[in-house]
Enzyme design. Structure first.
Site, PDB file in Angstrom:
ATOM      1  N   LYS A 120     -10.410  -0.110  -2.835  1.00 42.36           N
ATOM      2  CA  LYS A 120     -10.081   0.141  -1.257  1.00 42.36           C
ATOM      3  C   LYS A 120     -10.101   1.102  -0.129  1.00 42.36           C
ATOM      4  O   LYS A 120      -9.884   1.905  -0.521  1.00 42.36           O
ATOM      5  CB  LYS A 120      -8.427  -0.737  -0.879  1.00 42.36           C
ATOM      6  CG  LYS A 120      -8.269  -0.500   0.568  1.00 42.36           C
ATOM      7  CD  LYS A 120      -7.249  -1.629   0.604  1.00 42.36           C
ATOM      8  CE  LYS A 120      -6.666  -1.008   2.517  1.00 42.36           C
ATOM      9  NZ  LYS A 120      -5.090  -1.736   2.865  1.00 42.36           N
ATOM     10  N   ASP A 176       0.594  -1.160   0.196  1.00 46.97           N
ATOM     11  CA  ASP A 176       0.101  -0.068   0.063  1.00 46.97           C
ATOM     12  C   ASP A 176       0.884   0.818  -0.246  1.00 46.97           C
ATOM     13  O   ASP A 176       1.541   1.411   1.094  1.00 46.97           O
ATOM     14  CB  ASP A 176      -0.701   0.071   1.093  1.00 46.97           C
ATOM     15  CG  ASP A 176      -2.232  -1.323   0.999  1.00 46.97           C
ATOM     16  OD1 ASP A 176      -1.421  -2.214   0.678  1.00 46.97           O
ATOM     17  OD2 ASP A 176      -3.011  -1.036   1.719  1.00 46.97           O
ATOM     18  N   LYS A 233      -7.027   3.220  -3.148  1.00 46.81           N
ATOM     19  CA  LYS A 233      -6.707   3.087  -2.093  1.00 46.81           C
ATOM     20  C   LYS A 233      -7.016   4.345  -2.028  1.00 46.81           C
ATOM     21  O   LYS A 233      -6.170   5.213  -2.446  1.00 46.81           O
ATOM     22  CB  LYS A 233      -6.285   2.408  -1.588  1.00 46.81           C
ATOM     23  CG  LYS A 233      -6.406   2.713   0.359  1.00 46.81           C
ATOM     24  CD  LYS A 233      -5.259   1.935   0.392  1.00 46.81           C
ATOM     25  CE  LYS A 233      -4.919   2.308   2.293  1.00 46.81           C
ATOM     26  NZ  LYS A 233      -4.491   1.723   3.558  1.00 46.81           N
TER      27      LYS A 233
END
Lengths: 284, 311
Positions: free
Chosen positions: B247, B148, B211
């Site tokens: 996400k 991430d 995300k």
């Protein structure tokens, strides 16, 4: 000549987390004048979702309420008594129109509400001194017992007296540091919502007292089964509710107390406290 | 401007770099997001939705105070969120700081739960590029299945789109086989238009997932911002045929919100995206609420924190 003024009538709602939300289902019931049968007001009919929300509010308020200094809890309850005293006229009017008692009897009931709160306010800083103990043990331990609040307590208020019954059931629970979810009288709920307004303007933190109106029978089963309600005080004196509660708590073993809420007894505080005993090693 | 045409044009060759922006209808977007939240899933649909939400969760612990012990506890909860009788699946991944990747790897060995690591100077991304790339290389080397990364918001806001694009590309290379999730930190981007632009840019630079947030900035994940990003994923898919995942992360606490996100995904991208491969929730306390609700569905009674493990 100016037109006659249109009176603003109150629609009472629920009292959850310091706010007055409408019933989640949108349902309302009608309160009537006891003697004439005339329409008085609509009030909210709580569902089990409102009960769930009220329990969540009571849970989130409980830790801070229990952690508050006992003297502060006492002062706050005293302040609530002041608010009730200040609403003498409106509370007495609601009590006498909804339950049919005389104006004088209604005023006496409001006065008794305030007095009852003051009585239990005085208990706040005496609970652990009176009910706790230092215990004699045979080993080298300093051994003592202190009462701690049970947690979130659900209360079923009686129909009569509609205000004093609620205060009488709630005061001994609150003073020990519990937070409460009260289901008001089925028959005469308006006085309870007047009391809610008094609580909302006192210094009681949001969520410490939550009041629902509606049909008790819809809520009692969930009161018994809800795992986040730690105890139930049933002052409704209704055999059906008593049976529902006794059967309902068989699976989770929560405490249920059946009580005459008109009596004033400091020992009622003991119903919703847990005794914690500490063994503290000492060396001489 | 026609949004579809614009994004198709954009994907031809690093189009977002030109600064071309797809217009976002804020009022319509918020209304649509509000509409998703008015739905109520009940009974079997709710139970299935909750199970799906658990299987899509990146159970996250990103505190300065994280210890190997805490990560081990989180991993245990990730593999067995509830007692067997509730029939609750394991979560998709555990998300930790790079220094705890090897711990998580060890705890999760053989479980099928993936290890995700934040990297590239999380949460600010304000570090020299060489350090950020080294961060990624080590996390992957320690066994992270998913990375991430945070984008360089400073560069993005300064209009250095080429630089942001290139940096994502370099991180993509360092990830190798690992899945790359690009954190836009939408709470710092200022407008839906910027979110859309950053989404397009990340997707074109090779992100496997986009995300919303690090969880360290408020507002974090919101449904409107998620809808913007889902729109970017849809347009990217239409233009290139390449699927990318979404996400939302940070600020997600209740089952109700989680179910609203699932509805939004289904209505925007379709059922193909309703798998842990293409949709994840980044959350820590959400799992607790979902397990409460699953227990409520199963046992029929309202639950208490007393009977659940700490988040």
């Amino acid at each position: 000549m100016p037109p006659a003024r249109l009176r603003i009538l109150k629609t009472s709602k629920l009292f959850i987390g310091g706010k007055f939300p409408r019933a989640e289902s949108g349902r309302v019931l009608t309160a009537v004048d006891f003697l004439t049968g005339a329409h008085l007001a609509h009030y909210g009919q709580a569902s089990i979702k409102d009960l769930r929300d009220a329990v969540a509010a009571a849970r989130s308020a409980q830790r801070a309420w229990a952690a508050a200094a006992p003297s502060l809890r006492g002062q706050i309850l005293y302040r609530a008594a002041e608010m009730i005293e200040g609403r003498m006229a409106s509370l007495a009017a609601v009590i006498s129109t909804t339950t049919g008692v005389t104006a004088a009897a209604a005023e006496a009931e409001v006065a008794a509400c305030a007095d009852r709160l003051v009585h239990f306010a005085g208990w706040a800083d005496k609970i652990s001194a009176v009910f706790g103990s230092v215990n004699q043990v045979a080993t080298s331990h300093f051994n003592f017992t202190v009462p701690e609040p049970t947690g979130v307590v659900a209360v079923l208020a009686p129909d009569r007296p509609s205000a004093l019954g609620l205060i009488g059931a709630v005061a001994p629970v609150l003073v020990a540091g519990n937070t409460v979810v009260v289901v008001a009288s089925d028959a005469f709920p308006l006085a309870a919502m007047e009391l809610a307004e008094a609580f909302a303007t006192s210094d009681l933190p949001a969520g410490v007292v939550n009041i629902l109106t509606g049909k008790r029978a819809e809520l009692v089963g969930t009161m018994a089964s809800h795992l986040d309600i730690n105890a139930v005080v049933d002052a409704s004196d209704d055999p059906t509710h008593r049976t529902t509660l006794r059967l309902g708590v068989a699976g989770n073993l929560k405490r249920v107390h059946f009580r005459d809420a008109t009596r004033e007894a400091g020992t009622d505080i003991l119903d919703t406290v847990e005794m914690k005993t500490v063994w503290h090693p000492v060396s001489w | 401007m026609k949004p579809r045409a614009a994004s198709a044009l954009a994907s031809a060759s690093a189009p977002a770099l030109s600064g071309r922006r797809v217009a976002v209808d804020q009022t319509g977007l918020e209304e649509r997001a509000r509409y998703f939240q008015t739905r109520s899933l009940k009974h079997e649909a709710k139970r299935e939705g909750l199970r799906l939400a658990v299987s899509m969760m990146d159970l996250t612990t990103l505190e300065g105070a994280d210890t190997p012990g805490k990560v081990a506890a989180v991993c245990q909860k990730a593999m067995h969120p509830m007692a067997d009788r509730y029939d609750c699946p394991a979560v998709a991944a555990v998300c930790v700081y790079p220094s705890l990747v090897s711990t998580a790897r060890r705890c999760l060995a053989g479980s099928g739960v993936r290890v995700a690591s934040v990297a590239t100077g999380f949460p600010s991304g304000q570090f020299p590029l060489a350090l950020r790339l080294e961060d990624v290389r080590r996390a992957v080397g320690d066994g992270a299945d998913e990375i991430d990364m945070v984008i360089n918001r400073g560069a993005f806001l300064a209009g250095e789109f080429r630089r942001v694009f290139d940096e994502i590309g370099l991180v993509r290379e360092r990830c190798g086989a690992a899945c790359l999730k690009v954190i836009l930190e939408t709470g710092e981007l200022g407008s839906f238009g910027s979110v859309r632009q950053a989404s397009d840019l990340a997707l074109q630079a090779g992100a496997d997932f986009i995300k919303t947030s690090t969880g360290k900035v408020t507002p974090a994940a919101t449904l409107p911002v998620t809808l913007v990003m889902l729109g970017a994923i849809r347009d990217h898919h239409e233009a290139t045929g390449r699927m990318a995942g979404m996400k939302p992360a940070g600020g997600l606490r209740t089952s109700r919100e989680a179910l609203a996100y699932l509805v939004a995904v289904n209505e925007t991208l379709g059922e193909a995206w309703l798998t842990p491969q293409w949709f994840r929730f980044g959350a820590s306390s959400l799992l607790t609420d979902v397990t409460w609700q699953l227990a409520k569905c199963h046992d029929g009674v309202y639950q208490s924190a007393d009977y659940f493990s700490l988040p």
